[in-house]
Design an enzyme around this catalytic site. Sequence first.
Site, PDB file in Angstrom:
ATOM      1  N   CYS A   2     -24.701 -19.519  -5.149  1.00 34.57           N
ATOM      2  CA  CYS A   2     -23.479 -18.756  -4.903  1.00 34.57           C
ATOM      3  C   CYS A   2     -22.641 -18.696  -6.171  1.00 34.57           C
ATOM      4  O   CYS A   2     -22.770 -19.520  -7.073  1.00 34.57           O
ATOM      5  CB  CYS A   2     -22.663 -19.414  -3.811  1.00 34.57           C
ATOM      6  N   ARG A  27     -25.753 -14.444  -9.043  1.00 30.89           N
ATOM      7  CA  ARG A  27     -25.971 -15.764  -8.443  1.00 30.89           C
ATOM      8  C   ARG A  27     -26.198 -15.694  -6.927  1.00 30.89           C
ATOM      9  O   ARG A  27     -26.583 -16.670  -6.305  1.00 30.89           O
ATOM     10  CB  ARG A  27     -24.759 -16.666  -8.713  1.00 30.89           C
ATOM     11  N   TRP A  73     -25.321 -16.681  -1.568  1.00 32.77           N
ATOM     12  CA  TRP A  73     -26.785 -16.674  -1.385  1.00 32.77           C
ATOM     13  C   TRP A  73     -27.020 -17.658  -0.258  1.00 32.77           C
ATOM     14  O   TRP A  73     -26.840 -18.863  -0.420  1.00 32.77           O
ATOM     15  CB  TRP A  73     -27.463 -17.132  -2.674  1.00 32.77           C
ATOM     16  N   ASN A  99     -20.260 -23.713  -3.270  1.00 31.64           N
ATOM     17  CA  ASN A  99     -21.624 -23.446  -3.721  1.00 31.64           C
ATOM     18  C   ASN A  99     -22.383 -24.753  -3.600  1.00 31.64           C
ATOM     19  O   ASN A  99     -21.942 -25.760  -4.141  1.00 31.64           O
ATOM     20  CB  ASN A  99     -21.579 -22.967  -5.188  1.00 31.64           C
ATOM     21  N   GLY A 100     -23.505 -24.743  -2.878  1.00 32.05           N
ATOM     22  CA  GLY A 100     -24.280 -25.980  -2.743  1.00 32.05           C
ATOM     23  C   GLY A 100     -24.700 -26.191  -1.307  1.00 32.05           C
ATOM     24  O   GLY A 100     -24.605 -25.278  -0.468  1.00 32.05           O
ATOM     25  N   GLU A 485     -46.979 -15.185 -15.175  1.00 29.07           N
ATOM     26  CA  GLU A 485     -45.634 -14.655 -15.355  1.00 29.07           C
ATOM     27  C   GLU A 485     -45.597 -13.157 -15.031  1.00 29.07           C
ATOM     28  O   GLU A 485     -44.655 -12.675 -14.399  1.00 29.07           O
ATOM     29  CB  GLU A 485     -45.162 -14.950 -16.790  1.00 29.07           C
ATOM     30  N   LYS A 489     -43.278 -11.531 -12.108  1.00 27.37           N
ATOM     31  CA  LYS A 489     -42.303 -10.446 -12.349  1.00 27.37           C
ATOM     32  C   LYS A 489     -42.502  -9.324 -11.337  1.00 27.37           C
ATOM     33  O   LYS A 489     -41.550  -8.801 -10.786  1.00 27.37           O
ATOM     34  CB  LYS A 489     -42.481  -9.849 -13.742  1.00 27.37           C
ATOM     35  N   GLU A 492     -41.394 -10.439  -7.817  1.00 26.46           N
ATOM     36  CA  GLU A 492     -39.948 -10.629  -7.692  1.00 26.46           C
ATOM     37  C   GLU A 492     -39.201  -9.314  -7.509  1.00 26.46           C
ATOM     38  O   GLU A 492     -38.285  -9.235  -6.709  1.00 26.46           O
ATOM     39  CB  GLU A 492     -39.393 -11.307  -8.951  1.00 26.46           C
ATOM     40  N   LYS A 607     -30.434 -16.159  -9.187  1.00 21.68           N
ATOM     41  CA  LYS A 607     -30.720 -16.435 -10.586  1.00 21.68           C
ATOM     42  C   LYS A 607     -30.808 -17.925 -10.853  1.00 21.68           C
ATOM     43  O   LYS A 607     -31.621 -18.394 -11.634  1.00 21.68           O
ATOM     44  CB  LYS A 607     -29.609 -15.807 -11.424  1.00 21.68           C
TER      45      LYS A 607
HETATM   46  C1  G6P Z   1     -34.938 -19.073  -9.992  1.00 22.57           C
HETATM   47  C2  G6P Z   1     -34.913 -17.786 -10.787  1.00 22.57           C
HETATM   48  C3  G6P Z   1     -36.125 -17.740 -11.727  1.00 22.57           C
HETATM   49  C4  G6P Z   1     -36.148 -18.977 -12.601  1.00 22.57           C
HETATM   50  C5  G6P Z   1     -36.126 -20.269 -11.779  1.00 22.57           C
HETATM   51  C6  G6P Z   1     -35.900 -21.482 -12.651  1.00 22.57           C
HETATM   52  O1  G6P Z   1     -35.993 -19.044  -9.092  1.00 22.57           O
HETATM   53  O2  G6P Z   1     -34.917 -16.657  -9.920  1.00 22.57           O
HETATM   54  O3  G6P Z   1     -36.040 -16.579 -12.539  1.00 22.57           O
HETATM   55  O4  G6P Z   1     -37.299 -18.946 -13.406  1.00 22.57           O
HETATM   56  O5  G6P Z   1     -35.047 -20.230 -10.840  1.00 22.57           O
HETATM   57  O6  G6P Z   1     -34.628 -21.387 -13.214  1.00 22.57           O
HETATM   58  P1  G6P Z   1     -34.161 -22.061 -14.557  1.00 22.57           P
HETATM   59  O7  G6P Z   1     -32.732 -21.633 -14.708  1.00 22.57           O
HETATM   60  O8  G6P Z   1     -34.297 -23.542 -14.361  1.00 22.57           O
HETATM   61  O9  G6P Z   1     -35.028 -21.570 -15.643  1.00 22.57           O
END
Ligand code: G6P
Length: 612
Positions: A2, A27, A73, A99-100, A485, A489, A492, A607
Amino acid sequence: MCGIVGYLGKKQAYPILIKGLKRLEYRGYDSSGVAIMNGSVKLFKKKGKVKELENFVGNSDISGTIGIGHTRWATHGEPEDNNAHPHYSGNKRLVMIHNGIIENYASIKSALIELGHTFESDTDTEVFVHLIEEIQEKENLSIEEAVRKALKQVVGAYAIVVIDRLEPNKLVAARKSSPLVVGIGEGEFFIASDATPIIDSTNKVVYLDDEQIAVLNLEEGLKIMDIQKTIVTPTVKELSLRLEEIEKGGYEHFMLKEIHDQPRTIKESMRGRMNEDEGWLKLGGFEDHKDKFLNADRIIFVACGTSWHAALIAEYTIEKLARIPVEVEYASEFRYRDPIITERDVVIAISQSGETADTLAALEIAREKGAFLFGIVNTVGSSISRFTDAGAYIHAGPEIGVASTKAFTGQVTLVTLLALSMAKANGNITEDYFKSSLVELASVPGKISEALKYEEYIEDLSKNINQVNNALYLGRGANFPVALEGALKLKEISYIHAEGYPAAEMKHGPIALIDENMPIIVIATNRSAKEKIISNIQEVKARKGIVIAIVPENEPEIAEIADYTIPIPVCDELVAPLISTIPLQLLSYYIAIQRGCNVDQPRNLAKSVTVE
Ligand code: G6P
């Protein structure tokens, strides 16, 4: 997770909060809300994006100079109006954003119900604010004291901001495992999950630490104490963030801007750390703790999501160059499987946000067991960067698109610099190889610019495959994590099911899925395994799969058998993952756009995941 924003000052709070929420929307974006204090509290909240909230507020009177806002979120409770934040306490005296996750919310809720509390939402947050109310009423406490006592009873992660109707001119905030930053302006205060809502107004910030409570008061200034009531002197830091960095800069989406930003951000990752003409490489965090690395029994990477893929590339590169054993762990698994860690291990966390709850928890376990902790992090001042013993920032600048692009290539750049530093220091590579590798690294930004020139071609190509339901990505060696990766992508942002596989493993399962509707994206840049990759492509073609091959320029052999080839500039295998990632990012982007998906804010994702 959040996004939280709060304002206290002389200006109208609502426009500041809305602007802040839009910047924090990456977020979380399933519902949002604001509460403004102006004698009484005006509270508006709505399911959907911040835009929906704005429409809902419409022309209502929402004047007032103190307020809080939240973009959510969902964790506890579906994304509905009633579950959106802010939440009132039972007596409507307090209003709070959070948030949490509060893990023991169920037992607290039962106890509060026994005491006569009733709840309007399914959230843990509403339980939390009722708990604060209960303590405040019973003991007749100030809001900060009631918050402090409540924090002792909750288990979990939180960043909260509370307004007390009877103590206007004050915002009370607290954090544990979820970020909060206070902005100090001229006669005004801001509070937010990150600095993006603050930078237009001030560059003076204070990052709160875990279990700290901040009281923002226009008359008395900023006061910080910890949960034990010890007063903490705030450390004011200067932000280096620039406004342009968090704006789209003429691009349709943040993701596209961030893809195009990579020649510059990779230069930033290398700036001041190496010079290919003079033949030196100096990664500060490594140089200062060289012995830890060179005497390590193992290097263990912990990470999540895209960052975990960067760690897998590190495994190939470090083991190959420095011959030091490397293990790569999902932070979420590592933390719960009682891992064997010793004081002779180096544990490296890779994280864009520096706030991922699982990665932080994995580090805590590694610290308990005495390992040396190193962070490869993008967000300056984040929890992981502060928790680790040493580290190296990626310097990619804020990444706003939820799907990670420039942070990933920044992470891969950093692990490559680290591998070379280790290999040079332990004498495992020749001086010639070292120097030629620096030249290769320095050429990466230019080669990425070259790779980006195929954008239009990739956009056109995407039109031929944008209706598929599945896709397979194949790669060998360090191109296997690149395949993972690429698949992530696509999943996602376009919601197409995609899997990444080591090319040779295809025959042990995924080959059964191949038919004329299945695109297979082959990352075929390894010169050393070219013949084997060609065999893999032949196997796919024999089953009528659609082959899209990422190949070095001037690669006629693969071009002849693949349905489509996307060329990248010729480069050494050491840096190939950095360049072959670019067409995969563009491919996902254009497929998602053509399917009408919201690439910057894909459904269900956040994110930064600051809860388990
Ligand atoms: C979330 C994001 C991803 C990211 C992952 C780890 O799932 O959507 O894009 O790779 O967290 O996040 P970090 O900030 O630790 O790289």
